[in-house]
Design an enzyme around this catalytic site. Structure first.
Site, PDB file in Angstrom:
ATOM      1  N   PHE A  51      80.578 184.673   3.707  1.00  0.00           N
ATOM      2  CA  PHE A  51      81.097 183.163   3.346  1.00  0.00           C
ATOM      3  C   PHE A  51      81.364 182.511   4.738  1.00  0.00           C
ATOM      4  O   PHE A  51      82.068 183.021   5.385  1.00  0.00           O
ATOM      5  CB  PHE A  51      81.764 182.956   2.236  1.00  0.00           C
ATOM      6  CG  PHE A  51      81.752 181.849   1.364  1.00  0.00           C
ATOM      7  CD1 PHE A  51      80.787 182.004   0.197  1.00  0.00           C
ATOM      8  CD2 PHE A  51      82.372 180.672   1.581  1.00  0.00           C
ATOM      9  CE1 PHE A  51      80.770 181.012  -0.739  1.00  0.00           C
ATOM     10  CE2 PHE A  51      82.065 179.444   0.817  1.00  0.00           C
ATOM     11  CZ  PHE A  51      81.385 179.627  -0.467  1.00  0.00           C
ATOM     12  N   GLN A 172      88.633 167.071   1.795  1.00  0.00           N
ATOM     13  CA  GLN A 172      87.546 167.778   2.392  1.00  0.00           C
ATOM     14  C   GLN A 172      86.189 167.138   1.770  1.00  0.00           C
ATOM     15  O   GLN A 172      86.029 166.543   0.669  1.00  0.00           O
ATOM     16  CB  GLN A 172      87.379 169.410   1.990  1.00  0.00           C
ATOM     17  CG  GLN A 172      86.238 170.103   2.440  1.00  0.00           C
ATOM     18  CD  GLN A 172      86.444 171.395   2.418  1.00  0.00           C
ATOM     19  OE1 GLN A 172      86.189 171.841   1.203  1.00  0.00           O
ATOM     20  NE2 GLN A 172      87.088 172.418   3.304  1.00  0.00           N
ATOM     21  N   HIS A 174      81.757 166.576   1.835  1.00  0.00           N
ATOM     22  CA  HIS A 174      80.824 167.608   1.794  1.00  0.00           C
ATOM     23  C   HIS A 174      79.631 166.687   2.421  1.00  0.00           C
ATOM     24  O   HIS A 174      79.504 165.478   1.903  1.00  0.00           O
ATOM     25  CB  HIS A 174      80.228 168.105   0.445  1.00  0.00           C
ATOM     26  CG  HIS A 174      79.298 169.141   0.720  1.00  0.00           C
ATOM     27  ND1 HIS A 174      77.968 168.758   1.132  1.00  0.00           N
ATOM     28  CD2 HIS A 174      79.261 170.404   0.400  1.00  0.00           C
ATOM     29  CE1 HIS A 174      77.251 170.109   0.889  1.00  0.00           C
ATOM     30  NE2 HIS A 174      78.015 171.040   0.511  1.00  0.00           N
ATOM     31  N   LEU A 184      76.148 166.970  -5.587  1.00  0.00           N
ATOM     32  CA  LEU A 184      76.149 167.635  -4.499  1.00  0.00           C
ATOM     33  C   LEU A 184      74.684 168.309  -4.355  1.00  0.00           C
ATOM     34  O   LEU A 184      74.016 168.856  -5.200  1.00  0.00           O
ATOM     35  CB  LEU A 184      76.943 168.969  -4.718  1.00  0.00           C
ATOM     36  CG  LEU A 184      77.330 169.699  -3.410  1.00  0.00           C
ATOM     37  CD1 LEU A 184      78.343 168.832  -2.638  1.00  0.00           C
ATOM     38  CD2 LEU A 184      78.366 170.951  -3.709  1.00  0.00           C
ATOM     39  N   GLU A 187      74.135 172.996   0.957  1.00  0.00           N
ATOM     40  CA  GLU A 187      74.104 173.367   2.384  1.00  0.00           C
ATOM     41  C   GLU A 187      72.516 174.152   2.488  1.00  0.00           C
ATOM     42  O   GLU A 187      71.708 174.075   3.458  1.00  0.00           O
ATOM     43  CB  GLU A 187      74.956 174.176   3.023  1.00  0.00           C
ATOM     44  CG  GLU A 187      75.848 173.462   3.815  1.00  0.00           C
ATOM     45  CD  GLU A 187      77.293 173.293   3.399  1.00  0.00           C
ATOM     46  OE1 GLU A 187      77.662 174.135   2.485  1.00  0.00           O
ATOM     47  OE2 GLU A 187      77.960 172.519   4.075  1.00  0.00           O
ATOM     48  N   ARG A 218      80.112 171.709   8.506  1.00  0.00           N
ATOM     49  CA  ARG A 218      80.129 170.478   7.626  1.00  0.00           C
ATOM     50  C   ARG A 218      81.033 169.247   8.323  1.00  0.00           C
ATOM     51  O   ARG A 218      80.313 168.275   8.134  1.00  0.00           O
ATOM     52  CB  ARG A 218      81.072 170.984   6.475  1.00  0.00           C
ATOM     53  CG  ARG A 218      80.390 171.554   5.209  1.00  0.00           C
ATOM     54  CD  ARG A 218      81.398 171.643   4.062  1.00  0.00           C
ATOM     55  NE  ARG A 218      80.678 172.687   3.221  1.00  0.00           N
ATOM     56  CZ  ARG A 218      81.154 172.964   2.093  1.00  0.00           C
ATOM     57  NH1 ARG A 218      82.431 172.661   1.646  1.00  0.00           N
ATOM     58  NH2 ARG A 218      80.445 173.870   1.175  1.00  0.00           N
ATOM     59  N   HIS A 285      84.881 165.891  -1.720  1.00  0.00           N
ATOM     60  CA  HIS A 285      84.671 166.873  -2.597  1.00  0.00           C
ATOM     61  C   HIS A 285      86.050 168.013  -3.181  1.00  0.00           C
ATOM     62  O   HIS A 285      86.203 168.136  -4.212  1.00  0.00           O
ATOM     63  CB  HIS A 285      84.068 168.087  -1.533  1.00  0.00           C
ATOM     64  CG  HIS A 285      83.356 169.327  -2.170  1.00  0.00           C
ATOM     65  ND1 HIS A 285      82.662 169.118  -3.411  1.00  0.00           N
ATOM     66  CD2 HIS A 285      83.336 170.656  -1.940  1.00  0.00           C
ATOM     67  CE1 HIS A 285      82.298 170.252  -3.805  1.00  0.00           C
ATOM     68  NE2 HIS A 285      82.642 171.273  -2.954  1.00  0.00           N
ATOM     69  N   ARG A 326      90.607 173.348   3.452  1.00  0.00           N
ATOM     70  CA  ARG A 326      90.396 174.575   2.609  1.00  0.00           C
ATOM     71  C   ARG A 326      89.268 175.388   3.195  1.00  0.00           C
ATOM     72  O   ARG A 326      88.129 174.913   3.535  1.00  0.00           O
ATOM     73  CB  ARG A 326      90.176 174.016   1.211  1.00  0.00           C
ATOM     74  CG  ARG A 326      89.886 175.370   0.351  1.00  0.00           C
ATOM     75  CD  ARG A 326      89.840 174.847  -1.028  1.00  0.00           C
ATOM     76  NE  ARG A 326      88.703 173.819  -1.265  1.00  0.00           N
ATOM     77  CZ  ARG A 326      87.437 174.577  -1.473  1.00  0.00           C
ATOM     78  NH1 ARG A 326      87.168 175.729  -1.472  1.00  0.00           N
ATOM     79  NH2 ARG A 326      86.380 173.685  -1.717  1.00  0.00           N
TER      80      ARG A 326
END
Lengths: 523, 84
Positions: A51, A172, A174, A184, A187, A218, A285, A326
């Site tokens: 991740f 945050q 996106h 959303l 990605e 991002r 987000h 985050r």
């Protein structure tokens, strides 16, 4: 732990971060025992995937750490935990709205005042312990991936009860939410070859990130998109979005690899991405800040002492593990770990006699009833929907993904003006039973508290850190990435009372390991 | 309950869910399609809106089939909604 500290741009508290990381394997195993359908390896172990930002050996190389249930980990978790609640005979008060916290003169929290929507009745929930798991407030922004329910009700209640909100300038974004709807677009679309284009049909990411192009991180992609829009190269009649183009991909690839995205684009943008590009904008987000808590899930006052009877976990709370940004997957880990620790704290505090049932103050409902009465009797006031829309557009324009000094100052003035309109909202329907107009007006009372906290905290923080990026705090040799540790390595505390700002130090001392010293955050 | 109350309750069920996609789809359906439904389909929509997200979302995204025929008709209409 290092990845979370680095992700937070060193604004996360290292005692809470160590606690969360140490508890992680335990809560994953516990979830597994609750029936969570984690993906498996061939040997039958829980499958772990790589991740973004997950590394081993202090950022040396990528590692497989994220436990997942296909692409619906959050949903599967919700299901497993809901079943545990059914088993425990938890009583849910569905179609109720909590309005205000009840605190006595000593500051102890004694429950909440809530409205039953079916009857319009206002009731006190007199409690020994109150735990907030009320989620974030992503609806303060015009473009948000959050559901409509995320109006910051817990934050509004805490702020009105005199509790500070911590680090609210950090949100945050996106890069690819569907313009208008906010839904959303993963990605993975850019991973499959999707290209971002401006009104001149230019692949503008080539200018901002010549190597990574559309696959840059991002924040880089989001800022590039906003720059294009701000400089007049946005698309559509209002030039307020850019385009995500996959028309050059083989339709068979789109159908095979991105079927869900095609459906989302058709349903929410009215566009078949096989034939035309998808309108997208950077979209709010996740909220990193919130009600200040310690790693035990206890809400804390400015000096760090627990507020008796009050606990919080998840997006409403700021433990603080996310700091200025985050790390991916940590939202779910946060709510598992601190949901559990807050529950454990309730048990400990009850056993030790720290908390218990106290008498309600005589005037406990006065403030709430005054608010409801004002709404019932207001004439010639402001329209709720129009005021909310103005709030959301102001937050998006003045306090979005890329922040400018003058825009922030103007934004503070505008939000304080909007606050005056919120104080005189008018609803035409005055009925008691199922009056949704009243509830929407009460939600707006909460949104404005979060909007003020965010705009004022952001205007004050004169550096760039994590998700808070200011044009007037650029990347220099003295302050890499615009971060100014000498003056700004500290948590913001916004108080509703006169919009006062205080600051408190970041906890750099973990529970048992060595402190992770300040370092430039680069990936 | 009166019609106004029933409709307000239904609107709340449609637009205060745990997923933005569901808020948008159900809200749009309520505004545009619901007024055109016959009584049986309208009742089926109320039943669907009362479901938890974990039950309803799989029906909408097609990963689970509807057991009830009228509900299946309404779900098909829901899947065709285009949010403006």
């Amino acid at each position: 732990m290092y990845d979370t500290v680095k992700g937070s741009d060193w604004l996360g508290d290292q005692d809470a971060i160590e606690y969360m990381c140490r508890m992680a394997p335990e809560v994953v195993v516990e979830l597994e025992h609750f029936g969570m359908p984690f993906d498996r390896t061939d040997e039958g172990k829980i499958y772990q995937r790589p991740f973004g930002g997950h590394m081993s050996n202090f950022g040396e190389k990528p590692v497989r750490r994220a436990c997942a249930a296909a692409d619906r980990t959050g949903h599967a978790m919700l299901h497993a935990l809901y079943q545990r609640n059914v088993r425990a005979n938890t009583q849910f008060f569905v179609e109720w709205m909590a309005l205000d916290l009840i605190r006595d003169d000593s500051g102890q929290v004694l429950g909440v005042i809530a409205l039953e929507m079916e009857t319009g009745e206002v009731v006190a929930f007199h409690a020994k312990a109150t735990v907030f798991a009320t989620g974030g407030a992503g609806r303060i922004f015009y473009s948000s991936t959050n559901a409509f329910i995320n109006t910051g009700d817990g934050l509004g209640m805490a702020a009105r009860a005199g509790i500070a909100l911590e680090d609210m300038e950090f949100w945050q974004f996106h890069p690819t939410g569907v313009a208008g709807a906010g839904v959303l677009i993963t990605e993975g679309v850019r991973g499959e070859g999707g290209i971002l284009r401006n009104s001149a049909n230019e692949r503008f990411m080539e200018r901002y990130a010549p190597n990574a192009k559309d696959l840059a991180s991002r924040d880089v992609v989001s800022r590039a998109m906003v720059t294009e829009i701000n400089e007049g190269r946005g698309c559509g009649p209002n030039k307020d979005f850019v385009l995500l183009d996959i028309t050059h991909l083989d339709p068979a690839t789109i159908m095979k690899r991105l079927p869900g995205i095609r459906e989302i684009s058709i349903q929410f943008a009215g566009i078949d991405p096989i034939k035309a590009p998808i309108p997208v904008v950077p979209t709010c987000h996740y909220q990193m800040g919130g009600v200040p808590t310690n790693y035990k899930g206890q809400v804390v006052a400015d000096d760090g002492t627990p507020v008796k009877g009050f606990y919080a976990a998840g997006e409403v709370a700021c433990a603080s593990v996310h700091g200025a940004n985050r790390l991916g997957t940590n939202s779910l880990l946060d709510l598992l770990v601190f949901g559990k620790s807050s529950g454990d704290s309730v048990i400990d505090d009850l056993k030790s006699g720290t908390i218990g049932l106290k008498e309600l103050p005589v005037d406990y409902a006065e403030r709430t009833m005054a608010r409801l009465n004002r709404l019932n009797t207001q004439t010639g006031g402001a329209d709720v929907n129009a005021t909310r829309l103005e709030l959301q557009r102001t937050m998006q324009k003045h306090c979005g993904v890329f922040r400018f000094k003058d825009m922030l100052s103007e934004g503070v003035a505008k939000i304080l003006d909007i606050e005056k309109a919120v104080a005189r909202t008018e609803i035409k329907d005055k009925s008691q039973v199922w009056n949704t107009a009243r509830v929407e007006a009460l939600e707006l009372d909460n949104l404005i508290e979060v909007a003020k906290a965010t705009m004022i905290s952001a205007e004050a923080r004169k550096e760039s850190r994590g998700a808070h990026v200011r044009d007037d705090a650029p990347d220099t040799a003295a302050n890499p990435n615009g971060r100014d540790d000498i003056n700004w390595h500290k948590h913001t505390l916004w108080h509703r009372d006169a919009n006062r700002l205080d600051y408190k130090p970041v906890i750099m001392k973990p529970l048992s390991v060595e402190s992770i010293a300040l370092k430039t955050r680069s990936y | 309950m009166e019609d106004r109350e029933n409709l307000n309750r239904l609107r709340w069920r449609c637009t205060r869910r745990a997923m933005l996609e569901m808020d948008l789809l159900l809200g749009e359906f309520l505004d545009r399609i619901f007024p055109t439904l016959g009584p049986e389909q309208a009742a089926a929509f109320v039943t669907l809106a009362d479901m938890e997200d974990l039950e309803l979302w799989p029906l909408i995204n097609g990963s689970r089939e509807c057991a009830d025929a009228v509900q299946a008709e309404v779900v098909a209409l829901l899947r065709n909604v285009r949010v403006k």
